[in-house]
Enzyme design. Structure first.
Site, mmCIF file in Angstrom:
data_model
loop_
_atom_site.group_PDB
_atom_site.id
_atom_site.type_symbol
_atom_site.label_atom_id
_atom_site.label_comp_id
_atom_site.label_asym_id
_atom_site.label_seq_id
_atom_site.Cartn_x
_atom_site.Cartn_y
_atom_site.Cartn_z
ATOM 1 N N VAL A 11 -35.889 20.420 -44.871
ATOM 2 C CA VAL A 11 -36.156 20.657 -46.285
ATOM 3 C C VAL A 11 -37.612 21.068 -46.508
ATOM 4 O O VAL A 11 -37.886 22.111 -47.116
ATOM 5 C CB VAL A 11 -35.822 19.404 -47.128
ATOM 6 N N THR A 87 -34.503 10.203 -44.995
ATOM 7 C CA THR A 87 -34.011 8.969 -45.633
ATOM 8 C C THR A 87 -32.635 8.640 -45.043
ATOM 9 O O THR A 87 -31.629 8.714 -45.750
ATOM 10 C CB THR A 87 -33.901 9.142 -47.167
ATOM 11 N N PRO A 88 -32.587 8.317 -43.757
ATOM 12 C CA PRO A 88 -31.278 8.108 -43.114
ATOM 13 C C PRO A 88 -30.573 6.844 -43.601
ATOM 14 O O PRO A 88 -31.193 5.999 -44.253
ATOM 15 C CB PRO A 88 -31.656 7.966 -41.631
ATOM 16 N N GLU A 157 -33.711 18.443 -53.774
ATOM 17 C CA GLU A 157 -33.450 19.771 -53.197
ATOM 18 C C GLU A 157 -31.945 19.970 -53.033
ATOM 19 O O GLU A 157 -31.261 19.093 -52.537
ATOM 20 C CB GLU A 157 -34.172 19.884 -51.854
ATOM 21 N N LYS A 216 -28.752 14.125 -57.822
ATOM 22 C CA LYS A 216 -28.686 14.584 -56.429
ATOM 23 C C LYS A 216 -27.538 13.901 -55.686
ATOM 24 O O LYS A 216 -26.742 14.549 -55.010
ATOM 25 C CB LYS A 216 -30.029 14.307 -55.730
ATOM 26 N N ALA A 219 -24.168 15.194 -57.167
ATOM 27 C CA ALA A 219 -23.792 16.568 -56.782
ATOM 28 C C ALA A 219 -23.192 16.566 -55.376
ATOM 29 O O ALA A 219 -22.142 17.173 -55.140
ATOM 30 C CB ALA A 219 -25.014 17.485 -56.850
ATOM 31 N N CYS A 272 -26.293 15.146 -44.833
ATOM 32 C CA CYS A 272 -26.391 14.705 -46.235
ATOM 33 C C CYS A 272 -25.140 14.062 -46.825
ATOM 34 O O CYS A 272 -25.234 12.986 -47.422
ATOM 35 C CB CYS A 272 -26.790 15.887 -47.107
ATOM 36 N N LYS A 275 -24.187 10.421 -45.746
ATOM 37 C CA LYS A 275 -25.317 9.529 -46.056
ATOM 38 C C LYS A 275 -25.447 9.319 -47.570
ATOM 39 O O LYS A 275 -25.625 8.192 -48.039
ATOM 40 C CB LYS A 275 -26.590 10.164 -45.494
ATOM 41 N N ARG A 342 -26.398 17.252 -36.880
ATOM 42 C CA ARG A 342 -26.285 15.892 -37.430
ATOM 43 C C ARG A 342 -24.904 15.683 -38.073
ATOM 44 O O ARG A 342 -24.471 16.473 -38.881
ATOM 45 C CB ARG A 342 -27.422 15.639 -38.428
HETATM 46 N N1 LIG Z 1 -31.281 18.799 -44.543
HETATM 47 C C1 LIG Z 1 -30.904 19.266 -45.712
HETATM 48 O O1 LIG Z 1 -30.233 20.277 -45.803
HETATM 49 C C2 LIG Z 1 -31.300 18.563 -46.978
HETATM 50 C C3 LIG Z 1 -31.064 19.191 -48.209
HETATM 51 C C4 LIG Z 1 -31.453 18.534 -49.380
HETATM 52 C C5 LIG Z 1 -32.086 17.303 -49.318
HETATM 53 N N2 LIG Z 1 -32.314 16.715 -48.107
HETATM 54 C C6 LIG Z 1 -33.053 15.455 -48.090
HETATM 55 O O2 LIG Z 1 -34.426 15.767 -47.764
HETATM 56 C C7 LIG Z 1 -35.007 14.717 -46.984
HETATM 57 C C8 LIG Z 1 -35.529 15.289 -45.683
HETATM 58 O O3 LIG Z 1 -34.443 15.792 -44.946
HETATM 59 P P1 LIG Z 1 -34.656 16.699 -43.663
HETATM 60 O O4 LIG Z 1 -33.305 17.179 -43.249
HETATM 61 O O5 LIG Z 1 -35.727 17.678 -43.929
HETATM 62 O O6 LIG Z 1 -35.197 15.592 -42.622
HETATM 63 P P2 LIG Z 1 -35.907 15.832 -41.223
HETATM 64 O O7 LIG Z 1 -35.632 14.644 -40.402
HETATM 65 O O8 LIG Z 1 -35.543 17.197 -40.700
HETATM 66 O O9 LIG Z 1 -37.480 15.905 -41.571
HETATM 67 C C9 LIG Z 1 -38.219 14.826 -42.021
HETATM 68 C C10 LIG Z 1 -39.594 14.898 -41.392
HETATM 69 O O10 LIG Z 1 -40.435 13.905 -42.000
HETATM 70 C C11 LIG Z 1 -41.349 13.450 -41.018
HETATM 71 N N3 LIG Z 1 -41.951 12.176 -41.445
HETATM 72 C C12 LIG Z 1 -41.348 10.962 -41.598
HETATM 73 N N4 LIG Z 1 -42.233 10.058 -42.059
HETATM 74 C C13 LIG Z 1 -43.415 10.697 -42.213
HETATM 75 C C14 LIG Z 1 -44.698 10.290 -42.670
HETATM 76 N N5 LIG Z 1 -44.931 9.044 -43.087
HETATM 77 N N6 LIG Z 1 -45.702 11.203 -42.685
HETATM 78 C C15 LIG Z 1 -45.487 12.472 -42.264
HETATM 79 N N7 LIG Z 1 -44.289 12.911 -41.847
HETATM 80 C C16 LIG Z 1 -43.249 12.051 -41.814
HETATM 81 C C17 LIG Z 1 -40.508 13.338 -39.763
HETATM 82 O O11 LIG Z 1 -41.318 13.334 -38.603
HETATM 83 C C18 LIG Z 1 -39.619 14.600 -39.888
HETATM 84 O O12 LIG Z 1 -40.154 15.696 -39.189
HETATM 85 C C19 LIG Z 1 -33.906 13.666 -46.819
HETATM 86 O O13 LIG Z 1 -34.049 12.715 -47.825
HETATM 87 C C20 LIG Z 1 -32.631 14.462 -47.047
HETATM 88 O O14 LIG Z 1 -31.586 13.668 -47.531
HETATM 89 C C21 LIG Z 1 -31.949 17.319 -46.935
HETATM 90 O O1 LIG Z 2 -15.200 24.239 -48.369
HETATM 91 C C1 LIG Z 2 -15.910 23.669 -47.530
HETATM 92 C C2 LIG Z 2 -17.327 23.652 -47.594
HETATM 93 C C3 LIG Z 2 -18.041 22.963 -46.617
HETATM 94 N N1 LIG Z 2 -17.389 22.335 -45.609
HETATM 95 C C4 LIG Z 2 -18.181 21.575 -44.622
HETATM 96 O O2 LIG Z 2 -19.003 20.649 -45.301
HETATM 97 C C5 LIG Z 2 -20.198 20.395 -44.571
HETATM 98 C C6 LIG Z 2 -21.429 20.579 -45.450
HETATM 99 O O3 LIG Z 2 -21.574 21.942 -45.759
HETATM 100 P P1 LIG Z 2 -22.647 22.478 -46.812
HETATM 101 O O4 LIG Z 2 -22.571 21.681 -48.037
HETATM 102 O O5 LIG Z 2 -22.452 23.932 -46.945
HETATM 103 O O6 LIG Z 2 -24.038 22.235 -46.026
HETATM 104 P P2 LIG Z 2 -25.189 21.129 -46.197
HETATM 105 O O7 LIG Z 2 -26.403 21.713 -45.578
HETATM 106 O O8 LIG Z 2 -24.714 19.812 -45.726
HETATM 107 O O9 LIG Z 2 -25.479 21.085 -47.773
HETATM 108 C C7 LIG Z 2 -25.062 20.001 -48.600
HETATM 109 O O10 LIG Z 2 -25.977 18.929 -48.503
HETATM 110 C C8 LIG Z 2 -27.334 19.291 -48.844
HETATM 111 C C9 LIG Z 2 -28.195 18.076 -48.558
HETATM 112 O O11 LIG Z 2 -28.229 17.166 -49.580
HETATM 113 C C10 LIG Z 2 -27.364 19.727 -50.301
HETATM 114 O O12 LIG Z 2 -28.688 20.075 -50.668
HETATM 115 C C11 LIG Z 2 -26.427 20.925 -50.494
HETATM 116 O O13 LIG Z 2 -26.409 21.301 -51.866
HETATM 117 C C12 LIG Z 2 -25.028 20.520 -50.043
HETATM 118 O O14 LIG Z 2 -24.149 21.646 -50.113
HETATM 119 C C13 LIG Z 2 -20.158 21.348 -43.370
HETATM 120 O O15 LIG Z 2 -19.682 20.654 -42.246
HETATM 121 C C14 LIG Z 2 -19.165 22.399 -43.803
HETATM 122 O O16 LIG Z 2 -18.551 23.052 -42.722
HETATM 123 C C15 LIG Z 2 -15.999 22.337 -45.535
HETATM 124 O O17 LIG Z 2 -15.419 21.749 -44.640
HETATM 125 N N2 LIG Z 2 -15.295 23.011 -46.504
#
Ligand SMILES: NC(=O)c1ccc[n+]([C@@H]2O[C@H](COP(=O)([O-])OP(=O)(O)OC[C@H]3O[C@@H](n4cnc5c(N)ncnc54)[C@H](O)[C@@H]3O)[C@@H](O)[C@H]2O)c1
Ligand SMILES: O=c1ccn([C@@H]2O[C@H](COP(=O)(O)OP(=O)(O)O[C@H]3O[C@H](CO)[C@@H](O)[C@H](O)[C@H]3O)[C@@H](O)[C@H]2O)c(=O)[nH]1
Length: 462
Positions: A11, A87-88, A157, A216, A219, A272, A275, A342
């Site tokens: 993110v 935030t696992p 996000e 969040k 959604a 996501c 979790k 993941r």
């Molecule tokens: N991955 C996604 O698509 C997605 C989308 C929307 C929201 N989110 C949310 O965003 C957050 C981050 O997700 P992510 O997938 O980017 O995680 P990530 O594990 O890829 O990245 C998190 C980073 O934070 C760093 N970190 C942890 N503690 C720290 C500290 N005290 N100081 C500096 N760095 C530190 C870690 O080393 C790691 O590199 C989570 O809460 C997640 O739920 C993720």
């Molecule tokens: O019709 C569908 C759509 C998705 N998937 C699966 O669902 C999972 C999640 O897919 P997707 O939501 O596209 O990707 P993420 O990166 O996990 O994104 C979700 O999780 C993020 C982290 O919170 C949010 O920001 C996004 O809005 C939300 O879509 C994947 O395994 C997809 O293959 C299906 O099986 N069927």
């Protein structure tokens, strides 16, 4: 203006790279405690595969986009600080298996409090339980230098991996939650002015803090709920002869339902959905709302059922035993166009097949063998010796399928749709089976080639 983003992950990296790209007047520094990750961001081989990301990073890096492990120095000079750390789900202690582990958010917040010498706007970018901002405020107030003040905003996000850059450039909405105070509104305006560089004003939605935090979780829960709904119907389709693609299409034409997120699959993965739903379940339990908790928990239960159901079907169709049979796994990432694994369904399926002593031959265009080994052995509990003996990773789908009894499509990579399946068929054991866990293959064509075809949500005569 200077922006600091704490957390250079999936993110923080893409989000702040896009901010730097769209706001040449803002200095953006993304910091992390993980030296290896920062080194990778500063190299030619950035740590995340995401279409369009590399181009933006290479164009902005060294101009107004920086990656650093100097967390303290960057906090000191920043006006806006995004907290974008992981935030696992908690693995132990109170709420284990459900609650979000906020240790990283708290550590980052304490760090800001300790370092800041001037007013800071602290922005929750991480996905957190409702009212986390309140805890952050208390930590900041209790640990800051005299006279230093903070505003806290919630700015969750919504990007999805694989389409992160597109989602960030053209978001459905940007959500900013703020306190209903003069200072809270000023902070919200400051963050709005950043997004207003490229996001139309009407798409920047402002709400109270707690609504933003809860939105969040809501959604993600609603999106995942649609997948579990269609997956539950896929089981009915298989039992009745209905076709889940046809059902989804016809339902989705109703403008109140809409067509998106109705693709039946082997189950949703990613860091996501599970979790965040478990987080919502825990929140509901904590608020003494057991019926609400149970309602959302069912979305996760259905997802587990779908993965198990599919794995069992593979064994059943292979004459009830897969011991020493070779199974090609097409795809290891949790969805196409990402290298992220993941919570990928591939992990669950391979664990299941390994327990039955099958030989697993994996191919994924973006996931390296080291990651698969980590997911299955270090994180997944598969015995190292068993992994070495029974799992091989290949550099093409053709190589993975050679000598196999079955091909199992787990990730919907586009390249799997257009493979030369005649060539694949010729080199497989017979009867050769294809299990389509993503409903992406031309099954009639495969049947004509000679494959036995099995697909989620369709009871094809094979
Ligand atoms: N991955 C996604 O698509 C997605 C989308 C929307 C929201 N989110 C949310 O965003 C957050 C981050 O997700 P992510 O997938 O980017 O995680 P990530 O594990 O890829 O990245 C998190 C980073 O934070 C760093 N970190 C942890 N503690 C720290 C500290 N005290 N100081 C500096 N760095 C530190 C870690 O080393 C790691 O590199 C989570 O809460 C997640 O739920 C993720
Ligand atoms: O019709 C569908 C759509 C998705 N998937 C699966 O669902 C999972 C999640 O897919 P997707 O939501 O596209 O990707 P993420 O990166 O996990 O994104 C979700 O999780 C993020 C982290 O919170 C949010 O920001 C996004 O809005 C939300 O879509 C994947 O395994 C997809 O293959 C299906 O099986 N069927």
């Amino acid at each position: 203006m200077a922006i600091c983003c704490i957390g250079a992950g999936y993110v923080g990296g893409p989000t702040c790279a896009v901010i730097a790209h769209k706001c040449p007047d803002i200095k953006v520094t993304i910091v992390d405690i993980n030296q290896q990750r920062i080194d990778a961001w500063n190299s030619q081989n950035i740590p995340i595969y995401e279409p369009g990301l590399e181009e933006i990073v290479f164009a902005q890096r060294g101009k107004n986009l920086f990656f650093s492990t100097d967390v303290d120095g960057t906090i000191l000079e920043a006006d806006l600080i995004f907290v974008s750390v992981n935030t696992p789900t908690k693995k132990g202690g109170i709420g284990a298996g459900f609650a979000a582990d906020l240790a990283y958010v708290e550590a980052a917040t304490r760090n800001i409090a300790k370092i800041a010498k001037s007013h800071k706007i602290v922005i929750e970018k991480s996905t957190v339980p409702c009212r986390t901002a309140e805890s952050m405020r208390k930590i900041l107030d209790a640990n800051s230098r005299p006279g230093v003040t903070f505003d806290i905003l919630s700015n969750p996000e919504f990007l999805a991996e694989g389409t992160a850059i597109k989602d960030l450039l053209h978001p459905d909405r940007v959500l900013i939650g703020h306190l209903d105070t003069e200072s809270g509104k000023r902070a919200q305006e400051a963050l709005t002015s950043v997004y207003a560089h490229w996001v139309p004003k009407e798409r920047i939605v402002t709400t109270r803090l707690w609504s933003s935090e809860l939105t969040k979780l809501a959604a993600n829960a609603m999106l995942a709920q649609r997948i579990s709904s269609i997956n539950s119907l896929s089981a009915i389709c298989e039992a009745t002869g209905a076709d889940v693609d046809e059902v989804a299409y016809a339902c989705g034409l109703d403008s109140r339902i809409g067509p998106k997120f109705l693709k039946a699959s082997v189950g949703f993965g990613g860091s996501c959905f599970q979790k965040d739903i478990l987080n919502l379940v825990y929140l509901s339990q904590s608020l003494h709302l057991p019926e609400v908790a149970e309602y959302w928990n069912q979305v996760v239960i259905m997802n587990e059922y779908q993965k198990r159901r599919f794995a069992e079907q593979v064994v059943r169709e292979l004459f009830n035993t897969i011991t020493n049979k070779k199974i090609a796994i097409f795809g290891f990432a949790f969805k196409k166009d990402t290298g992220d694994t993941r919570e990928s369904a591939a992990i669950t399926l391979i664990q299941y097949f390994l327990k039955e002593n099958a030989n697993i031959r994996v191919y994924d265009p973006k996931v390296p063998e080291s990651q698969m080994r980590y997911d299955l052995v270090v994180d997944g509990g598969v015995d190292q010796a068993h992994y070495n003996k029974f799992v091989t990773v290949h550099d093409s789908a053709y190589a993975a399928a050679e000598g196999c009894d079955a091909v199992v499509v787990v990730t919907e990579w586009d390249e799997f749709k257009t493979l030369d399946y005649t060539k694949i068929y010729e080199k497989m054991n017979k009867p050769a089976c294809v299990f389509d866990g993503r409903l992406i293959l031309p099954l009639n064509k495969l049947k004509d080639i000679g494959f036995k075809t099995i697909c989620i949500g369709k009871s094809l005569p094979h």
